[in-house]
Design a protein around this motif. Structure first.
Motif, PDB file in Angstrom:
ATOM      1  N   ALA A  11       0.141  -1.553   0.160  1.00  0.00           N
ATOM      2  CA  ALA A  11       0.366   0.275   0.134  1.00  0.00           C
ATOM      3  C   ALA A  11       0.722   1.477  -0.053  1.00  0.00           C
ATOM      4  CB  ALA A  11      -0.797   0.116   0.754  1.00  0.00           C
ATOM      5  N   THR A  12       0.302   2.279  -0.988  1.00  0.00           N
ATOM      6  CA  THR A  12       1.010   3.160  -1.132  1.00  0.00           C
ATOM      7  C   THR A  12       0.257   5.105  -0.684  1.00  0.00           C
ATOM      8  OG1 THR A  12       2.600   2.329  -2.559  1.00  0.00           O
ATOM      9  CG2 THR A  12       2.558   4.986  -2.398  1.00  0.00           C
ATOM     10  N   ALA A  13       0.472   5.915   0.478  1.00  0.00           N
ATOM     11  CA  ALA A  13      -0.211   6.628   0.470  1.00  0.00           C
ATOM     12  C   ALA A  13       0.658   7.376  -0.505  1.00  0.00           C
ATOM     13  CB  ALA A  13       0.174   7.486   1.846  1.00  0.00           C
ATOM     14  N   ILE A  14      -1.359   7.613  -1.212  1.00  0.00           N
ATOM     15  CA  ILE A  14      -0.707   8.660  -2.376  1.00  0.00           C
ATOM     16  C   ILE A  14      -1.561  10.035  -2.247  1.00  0.00           C
ATOM     17  CG2 ILE A  14      -1.313   6.491  -4.323  1.00  0.00           C
ATOM     18  CD1 ILE A  14      -3.971   7.428  -4.639  1.00  0.00           C
ATOM     19  N   GLY A  15      -2.514  10.700  -1.199  1.00  0.00           N
ATOM     20  CA  GLY A  15      -2.396  11.869  -0.719  1.00  0.00           C
ATOM     21  C   GLY A  15      -3.404  11.771   0.758  1.00  0.00           C
ATOM     22  N   PRO A  16      -3.700  13.176   1.448  1.00  0.00           N
ATOM     23  CA  PRO A  16      -4.244  12.525   2.945  1.00  0.00           C
ATOM     24  C   PRO A  16      -5.155  11.687   2.850  1.00  0.00           C
ATOM     25  CG  PRO A  16      -4.074  15.088   1.833  1.00  0.00           C
ATOM     26  CD  PRO A  16      -3.636  13.746   0.758  1.00  0.00           C
ATOM     27  N   ASN A  17      -5.659  10.687   3.590  1.00  0.00           N
ATOM     28  CA  ASN A  17      -6.301   9.660   3.508  1.00  0.00           C
ATOM     29  C   ASN A  17      -6.641   8.615   2.894  1.00  0.00           C
ATOM     30  OD1 ASN A  17      -8.154   7.922   5.945  1.00  0.00           O
ATOM     31  ND2 ASN A  17      -9.995   9.716   5.061  1.00  0.00           N
ATOM     32  N   ARG A  18      -5.745   8.663   1.551  1.00  0.00           N
ATOM     33  CA  ARG A  18      -6.137   8.342   0.172  1.00  0.00           C
ATOM     34  C   ARG A  18      -5.164   6.889   0.375  1.00  0.00           C
ATOM     35  NH1 ARG A  18     -10.292   6.758  -1.685  1.00  0.00           N
ATOM     36  NH2 ARG A  18     -10.639   6.606  -3.766  1.00  0.00           N
ATOM     37  N   ILE A  19      -5.351   5.636  -0.190  1.00  0.00           N
ATOM     38  CA  ILE A  19      -4.307   4.576  -0.347  1.00  0.00           C
ATOM     39  C   ILE A  19      -4.557   4.015  -1.337  1.00  0.00           C
ATOM     40  CG2 ILE A  19      -3.562   2.677   1.056  1.00  0.00           C
ATOM     41  CD1 ILE A  19      -4.168   3.443   3.318  1.00  0.00           C
ATOM     42  N   ASN A  20      -3.387   3.992  -2.425  1.00  0.00           N
ATOM     43  CA  ASN A  20      -3.568   2.452  -3.001  1.00  0.00           C
ATOM     44  C   ASN A  20      -2.559   1.375  -2.549  1.00  0.00           C
ATOM     45  OD1 ASN A  20      -4.036   2.597  -6.428  1.00  0.00           O
ATOM     46  ND2 ASN A  20      -1.664   1.382  -5.939  1.00  0.00           N
ATOM     47  N   LEU A  21      -3.507  -0.016  -2.720  1.00  0.00           N
ATOM     48  CA  LEU A  21      -3.594  -1.141  -2.280  1.00  0.00           C
ATOM     49  C   LEU A  21      -3.372  -1.999  -3.439  1.00  0.00           C
ATOM     50  CD1 LEU A  21      -2.827  -3.141   0.078  1.00  0.00           C
ATOM     51  CD2 LEU A  21      -5.465  -3.621  -0.644  1.00  0.00           C
ATOM     52  N   ASN A  22      -2.070  -3.039  -3.868  1.00  0.00           N
ATOM     53  CA  ASN A  22      -1.890  -3.493  -5.262  1.00  0.00           C
ATOM     54  C   ASN A  22      -1.327  -5.471  -3.695  1.00  0.00           C
ATOM     55  OD1 ASN A  22       0.452  -5.440  -6.689  1.00  0.00           O
ATOM     56  ND2 ASN A  22      -1.354  -3.883  -8.283  1.00  0.00           N
ATOM     57  N   VAL A  23      -2.496  -6.800  -4.451  1.00  0.00           N
ATOM     58  CA  VAL A  23      -2.179  -6.811  -4.104  1.00  0.00           C
ATOM     59  C   VAL A  23      -2.114  -8.592  -5.448  1.00  0.00           C
ATOM     60  CG1 VAL A  23      -3.518  -9.031  -2.989  1.00  0.00           C
ATOM     61  CG2 VAL A  23      -4.124  -6.900  -2.197  1.00  0.00           C
ATOM     62  N   ARG A  24      -0.594  -9.355  -5.091  1.00  0.00           N
ATOM     63  CA  ARG A  24      -0.273  -9.972  -6.114  1.00  0.00           C
ATOM     64  C   ARG A  24       0.748 -11.238  -5.138  1.00  0.00           C
ATOM     65  NH1 ARG A  24       3.095  -6.673  -5.106  1.00  0.00           N
ATOM     66  NH2 ARG A  24       4.754  -6.654  -5.491  1.00  0.00           N
ATOM     67  N   PHE A  25       0.176 -12.783  -6.145  1.00  0.00           N
ATOM     68  CA  PHE A  25       1.103 -13.607  -5.330  1.00  0.00           C
ATOM     69  C   PHE A  25       2.311 -13.940  -6.160  1.00  0.00           C
ATOM     70  CE2 PHE A  25      -2.904 -15.555  -4.313  1.00  0.00           C
ATOM     71  CZ  PHE A  25      -2.642 -16.232  -3.196  1.00  0.00           C
ATOM     72  N   GLU A  26       3.445 -13.822  -5.215  1.00  0.00           N
ATOM     73  CA  GLU A  26       4.719 -13.677  -6.416  1.00  0.00           C
ATOM     74  C   GLU A  26       5.562 -15.298  -5.688  1.00  0.00           C
ATOM     75  OE1 GLU A  26       6.212 -11.705  -8.251  1.00  0.00           O
ATOM     76  OE2 GLU A  26       5.162 -10.040  -8.086  1.00  0.00           O
ATOM     77  N   GLY A  27       5.919 -15.429  -6.858  1.00  0.00           N
ATOM     78  CA  GLY A  27       7.063 -16.859  -6.412  1.00  0.00           C
ATOM     79  C   GLY A  27       8.219 -16.643  -5.709  1.00  0.00           C
ATOM     80  N   LEU A  28       8.969 -17.457  -4.704  1.00  0.00           N
ATOM     81  CA  LEU A  28       9.405 -17.307  -4.086  1.00  0.00           C
ATOM     82  C   LEU A  28      11.014 -18.383  -4.659  1.00  0.00           C
ATOM     83  CD1 LEU A  28       7.611 -17.436  -0.814  1.00  0.00           C
ATOM     84  CD2 LEU A  28       8.265 -15.559  -1.976  1.00  0.00           C
TER      85      LEU A  28
END
Length: 109
Positions: A92-109
């Protein structure tokens, strides 16, 4: 498996191309709130679904957070190479006051 993941979000996250993710898809959304509160809700929801936090990868601040979770034991993530494992990555990255961008994914290990 990513589409069936239950996340405590006000609306479903959109699917998008992600070159490094397993299956080359991720979920992405923007929502109100602060990183600490969103992180707590996600951790609780995913723990109830059997996911285990990789605490060494968890980082949180006013800027956002990084959370990596191991899937429930016995779970196979489609697209994972034989002999390899996958982890659920939530960033998640804060992109403004009280606003968040969320990215969800599966990654290989």
């Amino acid at each position: 498996m990513l589409k069936g993941l239950s996340l405590p979000l006000p609306k479903p996250a959109a699917s998008l191309f992600a070159a490094n993710a397993i299956g080359q898809t991720s979920r992405n959304t923007q929502l109100p709130g602060n990183p600490e509160e969103l992180l707590a809700r996600l951790k609780a929801s995913l723990a109830q679904q059997g996911y285990r936090e990789r605490k060494i990868n968890t980082v949180v601040g006013a800027w956002g957070f990084n959370l990596v979770m191991d899937p429930p034991p016995g779970t196979t993530v489609d697209g994972t190479s034989e002999g390899k494992a996958a982890a659920l990555v939530l960033q998640a990255t804060a992109i403004g006051p009280n606003r968040i961008n969320l990215n969800v994914r599966f990654e290989g290990l």
